[in-house]
Scaffold this motif. Structure first.
Motif, mmCIF file in Angstrom:
data_model
loop_
_atom_site.group_PDB
_atom_site.id
_atom_site.type_symbol
_atom_site.label_atom_id
_atom_site.label_comp_id
_atom_site.label_asym_id
_atom_site.label_seq_id
_atom_site.Cartn_x
_atom_site.Cartn_y
_atom_site.Cartn_z
ATOM 1 N N UNK A 267 0.857 -1.139 -0.129
ATOM 2 C CA UNK A 267 0.035 0.149 -0.064
ATOM 3 C C UNK A 267 0.987 1.381 -0.061
ATOM 4 N N UNK A 268 0.768 2.016 -0.999
ATOM 5 C CA UNK A 268 1.410 3.428 -1.067
ATOM 6 C C UNK A 268 0.523 4.628 -0.890
ATOM 7 N N UNK A 269 0.925 5.627 -0.198
ATOM 8 C CA UNK A 269 -0.183 6.644 -0.023
ATOM 9 C C UNK A 269 0.821 7.907 -0.133
ATOM 10 N N UNK A 270 0.440 8.777 -1.106
ATOM 11 C CA UNK A 270 0.970 10.092 -1.353
ATOM 12 C C UNK A 270 0.017 11.161 -0.888
ATOM 13 N N UNK A 271 0.447 12.039 -0.169
ATOM 14 C CA UNK A 271 -0.217 13.078 0.138
ATOM 15 C C UNK A 271 0.298 14.345 -0.640
ATOM 16 N N UNK A 272 -0.362 14.683 -1.926
ATOM 17 C CA UNK A 272 0.261 15.655 -2.905
ATOM 18 C C UNK A 272 0.327 17.050 -2.440
ATOM 19 N N UNK A 273 0.058 17.683 -1.049
ATOM 20 C CA UNK A 273 0.027 19.149 -0.949
ATOM 21 C C UNK A 273 1.355 19.654 -1.296
ATOM 22 N N UNK A 274 1.494 20.453 -2.092
ATOM 23 C CA UNK A 274 2.606 21.203 -2.308
ATOM 24 C C UNK A 274 3.448 21.639 -1.216
ATOM 25 N N UNK A 275 2.697 22.235 -0.330
ATOM 26 C CA UNK A 275 3.213 22.900 0.819
ATOM 27 C C UNK A 275 3.738 22.205 1.906
ATOM 28 N N UNK A 276 2.989 20.937 1.909
ATOM 29 C CA UNK A 276 3.200 20.011 3.110
ATOM 30 C C UNK A 276 2.881 18.433 2.698
ATOM 31 N N UNK A 277 3.681 18.048 1.685
ATOM 32 C CA UNK A 277 3.437 16.848 1.122
ATOM 33 C C UNK A 277 3.729 15.527 2.207
ATOM 34 N N UNK A 278 3.484 14.452 1.925
ATOM 35 C CA UNK A 278 3.607 13.019 2.652
ATOM 36 C C UNK A 278 3.777 11.955 1.793
ATOM 37 N N UNK A 279 4.539 11.034 2.207
ATOM 38 C CA UNK A 279 4.626 9.948 1.711
ATOM 39 C C UNK A 279 4.706 8.622 2.519
ATOM 40 N N UNK A 280 3.875 7.545 2.332
ATOM 41 C CA UNK A 280 3.933 6.402 3.244
ATOM 42 C C UNK A 280 4.063 5.106 2.294
ATOM 43 N N UNK A 281 4.826 4.302 2.811
ATOM 44 C CA UNK A 281 4.749 3.068 2.219
ATOM 45 C C UNK A 281 4.603 2.046 3.274
ATOM 46 N N UNK A 282 3.526 1.050 2.946
ATOM 47 C CA UNK A 282 3.140 0.155 4.107
ATOM 48 C C UNK A 282 3.051 -1.247 3.387
ATOM 49 N N UNK A 283 3.215 -2.123 4.333
ATOM 50 C CA UNK A 283 2.962 -3.664 4.052
ATOM 51 C C UNK A 283 1.874 -4.267 5.074
ATOM 52 N N UNK A 284 0.855 -4.877 4.104
ATOM 53 C CA UNK A 284 0.058 -5.587 5.367
ATOM 54 C C UNK A 284 -0.061 -6.998 5.052
ATOM 55 N N UNK A 285 0.552 -7.825 6.137
ATOM 56 C CA UNK A 285 0.802 -9.302 5.969
ATOM 57 C C UNK A 285 -0.547 -9.876 6.251
ATOM 58 N N UNK A 286 -0.413 -11.097 5.628
ATOM 59 C CA UNK A 286 -1.661 -12.062 5.835
ATOM 60 C C UNK A 286 -1.116 -13.184 6.794
ATOM 61 N N UNK A 287 -1.530 -13.192 7.906
ATOM 62 C CA UNK A 287 -1.149 -14.422 8.833
ATOM 63 C C UNK A 287 0.119 -14.503 9.169
ATOM 64 N N UNK A 288 0.909 -13.205 9.308
ATOM 65 C CA UNK A 288 2.398 -13.051 9.661
ATOM 66 C C UNK A 288 2.556 -13.227 11.219
ATOM 67 N N UNK A 289 3.289 -14.018 11.641
ATOM 68 C CA UNK A 289 3.857 -14.319 13.023
ATOM 69 C C UNK A 289 5.380 -14.137 13.129
ATOM 70 N N UNK A 290 5.817 -13.529 14.478
ATOM 71 C CA UNK A 290 7.222 -13.873 14.548
ATOM 72 C C UNK A 290 7.258 -14.877 15.918
ATOM 73 N N UNK A 291 7.698 -15.979 15.672
ATOM 74 C CA UNK A 291 7.385 -17.127 16.612
ATOM 75 C C UNK A 291 8.526 -16.596 17.886
#
Length: 325
Positions: A267-291
Motif C-alpha cells: 500500500x502506497x499513500x501520497x499526500x500531494x499537498x505542495x506545501x506539506x506533502x507526505x509519503x507512506x509505504x506500507x505492507x499489510x501481511x497475511x497471517x504473519x507471526x514472529x515466533x
C-alpha cells in the motif's frame, strides 16, 4: 534531552544521509522509531527529513496472561530501548562503491492504547547502504523476538515521512521536523551545520512558495526500473515500484520494495499537498507471526533520485497525464 539521536552523516555529491533514532514524544503520542534524513547537496534533489519505519504487532492467544487480561487486542509498536544505546551500536564499512551501516538495538513493545511498555526481549536490526557515485539508498529492517511469546504482525510501515493527509495552513508547522519535498534548491548549501540548522529550526528555507509544484504518482514497468538502477542492483528482486514527481520540472523519486518472504499486500499513500506533502509505504501481511525465539527480515527499500537529464531515469518520471495519488 534531545528527541533524536543522530549519527555522523555519509556525504555524497548528491545528498547527506543521516541515520537517526527518534525516541518519540509521549505528549504528542508519537512512538520511538528508527529513521533517516536525506538532505540534498545539489540544485536538484529530493529532501526526506526524519523518515521513519514502524512495525505494529499484537499478542497471540498464547501470549502472557497479563496481556490477555489487561491489553486484549491492543496494538503495539516495536520501539528501540533508549537506555540500551551505546556509542558502538552502529558499525560501518565501505565495500566497493557502497557505504554500509549496521546497527542492533534492544527493543520493547509499546502499547498504542495504554501508552506504556508491555514487554521486552526484542532486537531491532538495521542495514543501510548508500551508493557513493549514484543517488541511491538501500534500507532494510529486521526484528529478533527473543521473548517467550509469539507476536502477530498487524502492519508494517516501511517508510513514512511528512503528514499522511492534507493539513490546514495553520497546522503545517506541527510536522516539523518531519517533511518530504521534491524541489530545486535556490543555492547549494555551503556548510553542513548551516544547512542542518535551517532544516531543524525552520524547515527548508531554500524552498520558496513559488517553487512548489503538484506531484503525480505512477507505477513504472519493472524492466524500465532495472535499466535505471546501477549494475550492482541489476538482479535485485523488486516486488513493487512506485515513482513520484513532476515531468515538467524534471524531478522525481523512485521507491522500490524487495520481494517479501511472506504473503502481504503493498500500500502506497501520497499526500500531494505542495506545501506539506507526505509519503507512506506500507505492507499489510497475511497471517504473519514472529515466533518466540524467531526473527523476521523485512523487504529492502530502494530510493533513487530521478532526473530528466538521464534518459533511463527520465522514462520513469510520471507523465503529465499521470494520476495523482
Amino acid at each position: 534531552m534531545s528527541r533524536k539521536h543522530r549519527f555522523s552523516p555519509i556525504t555524497t555529491p548528491f545528498w547527506d544521509f543521516i541515520f537517526l533514532i527518534d525516541w518519540g514524544d509521549e505528549d504528542l503520542n508519537d512512538t520511538a522509531a528508527l529513521g533517516f534524513s536525506l538532505l540534498p547537496r545539489q540544485m536538484e534533489a529530493p529532501l526526506l527529513e526524519h523518515a521513519r519505519s514502524f512495525v505494529t504487532v499484537q499478542f497471540t492467544a498464547s501470549g502472557p496472561k497479563a496481556a490477555r487480561r489487561v491489553a486484549t487486542n491492543e496494538r503495539m509498536r516495536i520501539v528501540p530501548h533508549r537506555e540500551a544505546l551505546s556509542p558502538e551500536a552502529l558499525k560501518r564499512r565501505t565495500r566497493n562503491a557502497w557505504e554500509h551501516g549496521f546497527i542492533r538495538l534492544p527493543a520493547t513493545l509499546w502499547g498504542m492504547r495504554s501508552h506504556s511498555a508491555r514487554s521486552g526481549g526484542l532486537d531491532l536490526r538495521l542495514h543501510f547502504a548508500q551508493h557513493r557515485q549514484a543517488p541511491i539508498l538501500l534500507w532494510q529492517l529486521g526484528i529478533v523476538n527473543a521473548s517467550p511469546y509469539p507476536l502477530k504482525v498487524d502492519s508494517i510501515t516501511l517508510l513514512r515521512v511528512g503528514p499522511q493527509r492534507k493539513v490546514s495552513k495553520r497546522g503545517r508547522s506541527d510536522f516539523i521536523p518531519t517533511r518530504f519535498r521534491l524541489f530545486k534548491l535556490r543555492r547549494p548549501p555551503t556548510t553542513q551545520s548551516a544547512y542542518y540548522n535551517l532544516t531543524e529550526r525552520f524547515g527548508s528555507l531554500r524552498l520558496h512558495a513559488l517553487d512548489t509544484f503538484p506531484l503525480t504518482a505512477w507505477q513504472p514497468q519493472s524492466q524500465m526500473v532495472q535499466q535505471a538502477l546501477p549494475s550492482e542492483l541489476a538482479h535485485f528482486p523488486l516486488a513493487h515500484t512506485y515513482a513520484i514527481g513532476n515531468r515538467e520540472r524534471g524531478l522525481g523519486l523512485l521507491l522500490g520494495v524487495g520481494e517479501p518472504t511472506f504473503p502481504a499486500t503493498f500500500e502506497a499513500q501520497l499526500n500531494p499537498d505542495p506545501l506539506a506533502p507526505g509519503l507512506t509505504l506500507r505492507l499489510l501481511p497475511q497471517g504473519l507471526q514472529i515466533p518466540a525465539g524467531g526473527k523476521l527480515t523485512l523487504p529492502a527499500i530502494v530510493l533513487q533520485r530521478l532526473t530528466a537529464q538521464n534518459p533511463n531515469e527520465s522514462a520513469l518520471l510520471p507523465s503529465p497525464q499521470g494520476n495523482a495519488s
